[in-house]
Design an enzyme around this catalytic site. Structure first.
Site, PDB file in Angstrom:
ATOM      1  N   ASN A   9       0.850  -1.184   0.000  1.00 28.76           N
ATOM      2  CA  ASN A   9       0.000   0.000   0.000  1.00 28.76           C
ATOM      3  C   ASN A   9       0.893   1.243   0.000  1.00 28.76           C
ATOM      4  OD1 ASN A   9      -1.866   2.001   0.433  1.00 28.76           O
ATOM      5  ND2 ASN A   9      -2.416   1.361   2.521  1.00 28.76           N
ATOM      6  N   PHE A  10       0.943   1.929  -1.141  1.00 27.62           N
ATOM      7  CA  PHE A  10       1.815   3.110  -1.245  1.00 27.62           C
ATOM      8  C   PHE A  10       1.243   4.313  -0.493  1.00 27.62           C
ATOM      9  CE2 PHE A  10       4.274   2.200  -5.501  1.00 27.62           C
ATOM     10  CZ  PHE A  10       4.798   1.063  -4.941  1.00 27.62           C
ATOM     11  N   LYS A  11      -0.045   4.285  -0.157  1.00 36.44           N
ATOM     12  CA  LYS A  11      -0.709   5.438   0.475  1.00 36.44           C
ATOM     13  C   LYS A  11      -0.439   6.692  -0.365  1.00 36.44           C
ATOM     14  CE  LYS A  11       0.021   3.211   4.919  1.00 36.44           C
ATOM     15  NZ  LYS A  11      -0.114   3.324   6.348  1.00 36.44           N
ATOM     16  N   HIS A  93      -9.757   0.559   4.709  1.00 31.34           N
ATOM     17  CA  HIS A  93      -8.469   0.846   5.367  1.00 31.34           C
ATOM     18  C   HIS A  93      -8.702   1.796   6.543  1.00 31.34           C
ATOM     19  CE1 HIS A  93      -4.401   2.240   6.117  1.00 31.34           C
ATOM     20  NE2 HIS A  93      -4.009   1.104   5.560  1.00 31.34           N
ATOM     21  N   GLU A  95      -7.105   4.240   7.667  1.00 33.83           N
ATOM     22  CA  GLU A  95      -6.924   5.678   7.406  1.00 33.83           C
ATOM     23  C   GLU A  95      -8.168   6.265   6.748  1.00 33.83           C
ATOM     24  OE1 GLU A  95      -3.115   5.352   5.494  1.00 33.83           O
ATOM     25  OE2 GLU A  95      -2.234   4.797   7.419  1.00 33.83           O
ATOM     26  N   GLU A 162      -5.636  -5.566  10.352  1.00 34.07           N
ATOM     27  CA  GLU A 162      -4.635  -4.536  10.602  1.00 34.07           C
ATOM     28  C   GLU A 162      -4.987  -3.779  11.884  1.00 34.07           C
ATOM     29  OE1 GLU A 162      -2.535  -3.275   6.772  1.00 34.07           O
ATOM     30  OE2 GLU A 162      -4.350  -2.087   6.882  1.00 34.07           O
ATOM     31  N   GLY A 168       1.898   1.860  10.775  1.00 40.30           N
ATOM     32  CA  GLY A 168       2.805   3.010  10.630  1.00 40.30           C
ATOM     33  C   GLY A 168       3.443   3.448  11.929  1.00 40.30           C
ATOM     34  N   SER A 198       3.108  -2.573  10.422  1.00 40.38           N
ATOM     35  CA  SER A 198       4.558  -2.524  10.631  1.00 40.38           C
ATOM     36  C   SER A 198       5.266  -3.823  10.250  1.00 40.38           C
ATOM     37  CB  SER A 198       4.878  -2.101  12.065  1.00 40.38           C
ATOM     38  OG  SER A 198       4.359  -0.804  12.305  1.00 40.38           O
TER      39      SER A 198
HETATM   40  C1  PEP Z   1      -1.085  -0.177   5.959  1.00 41.66           C
HETATM   41  O1  PEP Z   1      -1.213   1.009   5.787  1.00 41.66           O
HETATM   42  O2  PEP Z   1      -1.905  -0.961   5.455  1.00 41.66           O
HETATM   43  C2  PEP Z   1       0.046  -0.658   6.771  1.00 41.66           C
HETATM   44  C3  PEP Z   1       0.031  -1.885   7.192  1.00 41.66           C
HETATM   45  O3  PEP Z   1       1.038   0.255   7.028  1.00 41.66           O
HETATM   46  P1  PEP Z   1       2.446  -0.027   7.772  1.00 41.66           P
HETATM   47  O4  PEP Z   1       3.040  -1.263   7.144  1.00 41.66           O
HETATM   48  O5  PEP Z   1       3.250   1.200   7.514  1.00 41.66           O
HETATM   49  O6  PEP Z   1       2.145  -0.252   9.208  1.00 41.66           O
END
Ligand code: PEP
Length: 239
Positions: A9-11, A93, A95, A162, A168, A198
């Protein structure tokens, strides 16, 4: 290690040019490795495109609006995704739930609409810290609510657990916690279940070895192609 699904996931990172460089580098490395598992890349909307890849890299959208086209300023519809052959979508997600304010009702509507279009949907669920601290039953109830209105037997559904407190933040859930939560979620849906939060080169092998973990959804550690390749080499999929 048996076949695992890896998703990046590049966000709000990468440009159109850097996404092309990334996908080209990934594609040639995957071909050399003979990598045989599913790899999904979710670039930002401005970088969606058709990529001339030889390996099995699937490009998905991080977000879209449940419409073919219309008056939804700032949104992306099916017609725009169709121009690039995009048939994979990230929904739910944290976010988008917590920063962009998407409600479960809207998320379920979006899910149902893109399911009708036969999209592969990577659907994210996971609890914030205060819910985790309230105990396992609170987590279970929270996740059941995040599955409200979602067809959990849809054959193109991939779930991603998640925990919000691990996204993050550098804090990863322990293998025991992942296993316990995945066992609980697998009682709610038998679809493939990824872990996200993470994940990085140093912990991916341990996380993917957790029983009931079918792959990983990776944010930060996927943004550098070398780091993504490092993780892929550790879980080298079977042809
Ligand atoms: C995500 O945004 O789906 C995610 C898992 O981010 P990170 O790996 O940075 O925790």
């Amino acid at each position: 290690m048996s076949k695992k699904i890896l998703a990046a996931n590049f966000k709000t990172n990468h440009t159109r040019a850097s996404t092309h460089e990334y996908v080209e580098a990934l594609d040639s490395a995957l071909q050399k490795m003979g990598y045989g598992s599913e790899v999904y890349i979710f670039p930002p909307a401005t970088a969606l495109d058709r990529f001339a890849t030889q390996s099995d890299i699937r490009i998905g959208a991080q977000n879209a609006y449940p419409t073919v086209k219309g008056s939804f300023t700032g949104e992306t519809g099916l017609e725009q995704l169709g121009e690039f052959g995009i048939e994979t979508l990230l929904i739910g997600h944290s976010e988008r739930r917590h920063i962009l304010g998407e409600t479960q009702e809207f998320i379920a509507q979006k899910y149902a609409w893109f399911k009708e279009q036969n999209f592969t949907i990577v659907y994210c669920i996971g609890e914030p810290l205060e819910v985790r601290e309230a105990g396992d039953e609170a987590v279970r109830r929270y996740i059941v609510e995040q599955l409200e209105g979602i067809d959990t037997v849809y054959d193109r559904l991939i779930l991603a657990y998640e925990p919000v407190w691990a996204i993050g933040t550098g804090k990863t859930a322990t293998p025991d916690l992942i296993e316990a939560t995945h066992t609980m979620i697998k009682n709610l849906s038998e679809r493939p279940l990824l872990y996200g939060g993470s994940v990085k080169p140093a912990n991916i092998a341990e996380i993917l070895a957790v029983p009931g973990c079918d792959g990983a959804l990776i944010g930060t550690a996927s943004w550098e192609v070398e780091s993504m390749l490092d993780m892929l080499s550790k879980v080298k999929g079977e042809k």
